[in-house]
Design an enzyme around this catalytic site. Structure first.
Site, PDB file in Angstrom:
ATOM      1  N   GLU A 108       0.795  -1.228   0.000  1.00 29.24           N
ATOM      2  CA  GLU A 108       0.000   0.000   0.000  1.00 29.24           C
ATOM      3  C   GLU A 108       0.834   1.288   0.000  1.00 29.24           C
ATOM      4  O   GLU A 108       0.659   2.136   0.865  1.00 29.24           O
ATOM      5  CB  GLU A 108      -0.987  -0.010   1.176  1.00 29.24           C
ATOM      6  CG  GLU A 108      -1.882  -1.243   1.159  1.00 29.24           C
ATOM      7  CD  GLU A 108      -2.873  -1.293   2.312  1.00 29.24           C
ATOM      8  OE1 GLU A 108      -2.797  -0.432   3.212  1.00 29.24           O
ATOM      9  OE2 GLU A 108      -3.718  -2.202   2.310  1.00 29.24           O
ATOM     10  N   ASN A 133       2.293  -4.537  -3.446  1.00 31.02           N
ATOM     11  CA  ASN A 133       0.900  -4.949  -3.248  1.00 31.02           C
ATOM     12  C   ASN A 133       0.066  -3.715  -2.899  1.00 31.02           C
ATOM     13  O   ASN A 133       0.529  -2.853  -2.136  1.00 31.02           O
ATOM     14  CB  ASN A 133       0.890  -5.953  -2.075  1.00 31.02           C
ATOM     15  CG  ASN A 133      -0.388  -6.733  -1.920  1.00 31.02           C
ATOM     16  OD1 ASN A 133      -0.864  -7.342  -2.874  1.00 31.02           O
ATOM     17  ND2 ASN A 133      -0.953  -6.741  -0.711  1.00 31.02           N
ATOM     18  N   HIS A 168     -10.194  -6.361  -2.890  1.00 35.33           N
ATOM     19  CA  HIS A 168     -11.278  -6.313  -1.906  1.00 35.33           C
ATOM     20  C   HIS A 168     -12.486  -5.683  -2.609  1.00 35.33           C
ATOM     21  O   HIS A 168     -12.685  -4.466  -2.576  1.00 35.33           O
ATOM     22  CB  HIS A 168     -10.858  -5.497  -0.685  1.00 35.33           C
ATOM     23  CG  HIS A 168      -9.758  -6.135   0.102  1.00 35.33           C
ATOM     24  ND1 HIS A 168      -9.935  -7.335   0.755  1.00 35.33           N
ATOM     25  CD2 HIS A 168      -8.476  -5.771   0.327  1.00 35.33           C
ATOM     26  CE1 HIS A 168      -8.797  -7.670   1.351  1.00 35.33           C
ATOM     27  NE2 HIS A 168      -7.899  -6.743   1.105  1.00 35.33           N
ATOM     28  N   GLU A 171      -5.739 -10.719  -2.081  1.00 38.17           N
ATOM     29  CA  GLU A 171      -6.580 -10.641  -0.873  1.00 38.17           C
ATOM     30  C   GLU A 171      -8.050 -10.646  -1.262  1.00 38.17           C
ATOM     31  O   GLU A 171      -8.861  -9.874  -0.742  1.00 38.17           O
ATOM     32  CB  GLU A 171      -6.242  -9.374  -0.073  1.00 38.17           C
ATOM     33  CG  GLU A 171      -4.771  -9.272   0.299  1.00 38.17           C
ATOM     34  CD  GLU A 171      -4.426  -8.064   1.158  1.00 38.17           C
ATOM     35  OE1 GLU A 171      -5.340  -7.417   1.716  1.00 38.17           O
ATOM     36  OE2 GLU A 171      -3.230  -7.759   1.274  1.00 38.17           O
ATOM     37  N   ASP A 193     -11.829 -10.777  -1.809  1.00 35.29           N
ATOM     38  CA  ASP A 193     -13.144 -10.983  -1.197  1.00 35.29           C
ATOM     39  C   ASP A 193     -14.139 -10.100  -1.942  1.00 35.29           C
ATOM     40  O   ASP A 193     -13.747  -9.233  -2.729  1.00 35.29           O
ATOM     41  CB  ASP A 193     -13.168 -10.779   0.333  1.00 35.29           C
ATOM     42  CG  ASP A 193     -12.455  -9.543   0.820  1.00 35.29           C
ATOM     43  OD1 ASP A 193     -12.433  -8.536   0.088  1.00 35.29           O
ATOM     44  OD2 ASP A 193     -11.930  -9.567   1.947  1.00 35.29           O
TER      45      ASP A 193
HETATM   46  C1  XIL Z   1      -6.159  -7.011   7.828  1.00 31.65           C
HETATM   47  C2  XIL Z   1      -6.432  -8.227   8.665  1.00 31.65           C
HETATM   48  O1  XIL Z   1      -7.301  -9.072   7.965  1.00 31.65           O
HETATM   49  C3  XIL Z   1      -7.045  -7.834   9.972  1.00 31.65           C
HETATM   50  O2  XIL Z   1      -7.163  -8.952  10.834  1.00 31.65           O
HETATM   51  C4  XIL Z   1      -6.215  -6.759  10.667  1.00 31.65           C
HETATM   52  O3  XIL Z   1      -6.878  -6.319  11.824  1.00 31.65           O
HETATM   53  C5  XIL Z   1      -5.975  -5.615   9.724  1.00 31.65           C
HETATM   54  O4  XIL Z   1      -5.386  -6.075   8.532  1.00 31.65           O
HETATM   55  N1  XIL Z   1      -4.955  -5.006   3.320  1.00 31.65           N
HETATM   56  C6  XIL Z   1      -3.908  -5.776   3.735  1.00 31.65           C
HETATM   57  C7  XIL Z   1      -4.101  -6.748   4.838  1.00 31.65           C
HETATM   58  O5  XIL Z   1      -2.836  -5.760   3.111  1.00 31.65           O
HETATM   59  O6  XIL Z   1      -2.933  -6.930   5.596  1.00 31.65           O
HETATM   60  C8  XIL Z   1      -5.239  -6.347   5.741  1.00 31.65           C
HETATM   61  O7  XIL Z   1      -5.446  -7.377   6.679  1.00 31.65           O
HETATM   62  C9  XIL Z   1      -6.481  -6.067   4.921  1.00 31.65           C
HETATM   63  C10 XIL Z   1      -6.239  -4.931   3.953  1.00 31.65           C
END
Ligand code: XIL
Length: 478
Positions: A170, A211, A247, A275, A277
């Site tokens: 990020e 990422n 996401h 990641e 979802d």
């Molecule tokens: C999230 C986890 O799922 C949570 O449990 C934690 O509290 C916060 O981080 N982007 C990312 C991940 O790169 O590391 C994050 O994971 C979600 C968003």
């Protein structure tokens, strides 16, 4: 950071996988109403093996606490081939105070992965979040040394054990400017190259990734990532891939996703969905779950069709352990598995997109009476919502000769327009449509079935297509 309370699933019998019968069920979305129960996973029908048959991986994120959840670990260990520790490799866990490293929680997850022959994506070395306060309090002149030491220590600890590292997570704001975090403030944008070089020196075998989220479509933020990757590659900085967090929100997969991934692979890097979802307003409904199935199928298909897309990782195993409800109040049901770790329609659609409907499950063909003159039988299901629908169609070769290449032609009801498809290529988008096999499902043995699907818009008529013919021969419809 926050510690989530795990809502334990209620049923007593975990189900690990769709069985062969379910995976070859006539329709991808039959799971909306006909979720199979209790079958053990049959070899060849897991997401993992289906992805691997396509040269991809399908991964999941697991946290240390998840290891005590038997239904979750049963699904994770059988269905997924890649593991990302959810939080345990982040800076605040690994090096909570300067020079003091704690690897126990992440080691337990790596050990779980090894026991289940899963590979591991390391997540993440340099990130503005889940960063202990001591880093933010350092004088600027000390941040580079602290960052390099952190990377060197952690990457060396896992040297030779990880498939990939998200080296920097990020780095960008939504407008494409760099985040002004401790690293940027101390080193400017050059911290990214420095982090990548440090990681490569510590473990030359791990793939190195940048990422980020909201870079899936063409926009200012993905432009910034694109320009950074181009510049790094031009300077010879070690960089193997870009991770797209993905996401997503129900119905909002960017239409430019594929084109965007392709512009990155054209720079000579791999791309991965890291990641995944797809959240929806709670509560879930059959309609929302059907639309989610279409979203997942389209994401899987995008990765399948982009050469250089190496795999997909879902963020969490099932809805009970997903981060979504805690972070986006009112939203949830974002994963492939429901509250009881049962596969959702999105699971079936993902499996089918990977070719899961294309198997001949039993050595003796099902003794279906063959109507005289017919060499094919077609079945399927439409899952409509107000303006769109997803549809899965299964073709059974009821003839006695194998087909090497097939084309199924049928008439779409007026007003239906195909927007995307999986497991076949469709043309044209309206009227009399021909669905042609892809290379991996070209062969259809006598008695064998194969499935494909598509998403379409409609103007009111959501009926199943009519007048099917396979390679020119009319089919029966059931
Ligand atoms: C999230 C986890 O799922 C949570 O449990 C934690 O509290 C916060 O981080 N982007 C990312 C991940 O790169 O590391 C994050 O994971 C979600 C968003």
């Amino acid at each position: 950071m926050s510690v989530r309370t795990l809502r334990l699933p209620s049923p007593t019998h975990p189900r690990r996988a769709l069985g062969a019968a379910a995976a070859t069920a006539a329709v991808a979305l039959a799971a909306v109403t006909l979720l199979p129960t209790g079958q053990a996973g049959a070899a060849g029908t897991t997401l993992r093996s289906l992805a691997e048959a396509n040269g991809l991986y399908f991964g999941t994120a697991i946290s240390q606490g998840d290891l005590n959840n038997a239904p979750l670990t049963a699904v994770a260990g059988s269905q997924f081939g890649m593991l990302t520790p959810t939080n345990e490799m982040k800076w605040d866990t690994i090096e909570p105070s300067r020079g003091s490293f704690s690897y126990g929680p992440a080691d337990r997850l790596v050990s779980f992965a090894q026991t289940h022959s899963m590979r591991v994506r390391g997540h993440t070395l340099v990130w503005h979040s889940q960063l202990p306060s001591w880093v933010n309090s350092l004088p600027g002149s000390q941040v580079k040394t602290a960052m390099e030491n952190h990377i060197n220590n952690e990457v060396t600890h896992y040297k030779g054990k990880l498939y990939a590292w998200d080296v920097v997570n990020e780095p960008f704001n939504e407008d494409g400017s760099f985040r002004t975090d401790a690293f940027y403030n101390a080193m400017g944008s050059g911290y990214v190259a420095d982090a990548l070089r440090t990681a490569r020196a510590a473990d030359p075998t791990a793939k190195l990734y940048l990422n980020d989220y909201n870079i899936e479509g063409l926009n200012a933020k993905s432009d910034a990532m694109y320009n950074l990757v181009k510049s790094l590659k031009g300077q010879g900085v070690p960089l193997d891939g870009v991770g797209f967090q993905a996401h997503f929100i129900l119905g909002q997969i960017p239409s430019s996703f594929k084109a965007n991934l392709q512009r990155f692979t054209a720079l000579g890097v791999n791309v991965a969905i890291t990641e995944l979802d797809d959240r929806m307003p709670l509560p879930p409904s059959a309609d929302k779950l059907a639309r989610q199935a279409g979203d997942y199928a389209s994401v899987v298909n995008t990765c399948l069709t982009v050469s250089g897309c190496v795999g997909l990782t879902q963020w969490g195993v099932g809805d009970p352990d997903s981060w979504i409800p805690g972070t986006f109040p009112g939203y949830g049901a974002a994963t492939l598995y429901d509250a009881n770790y049962q596969p959702k329609p999105a699971y079936t659609a993902s499996a089918n997109a990977l070719g899961g409907g294309t198997t001949s499950p039993t050595p003796t063909p099902t003794p279906t009476p063959t109507p005289p003159g017919a060499s094919c039988q077609v079945s399927g299901k439409v899952s409509p919502w107000n303006t769109g629908l997803t549809e899965d169609i299964t073709i059974t070769n009821t003839g006695s000769t194998a087909l090497n290449g097939w084309a199924l032609t049928y008439t779409l009801p007026a007003g239906q327009t195909v927007t995307n498809s999986w497991n076949a290529s469709l043309t044209p988008a309206t009227g009399r449509v021909t669905a042609t096999n892809l290379s991996y499902n070209a062969t259809l043995a006598p008695g064998a079935a194969t499935s494909f699907g598509f998403q379409a818009t409609h103007t009111g008529d959501t009926a199943f297509p009519t007048s099917f013919s396979l390679n020119g021969t009319a089919c029966t419809t059931s």
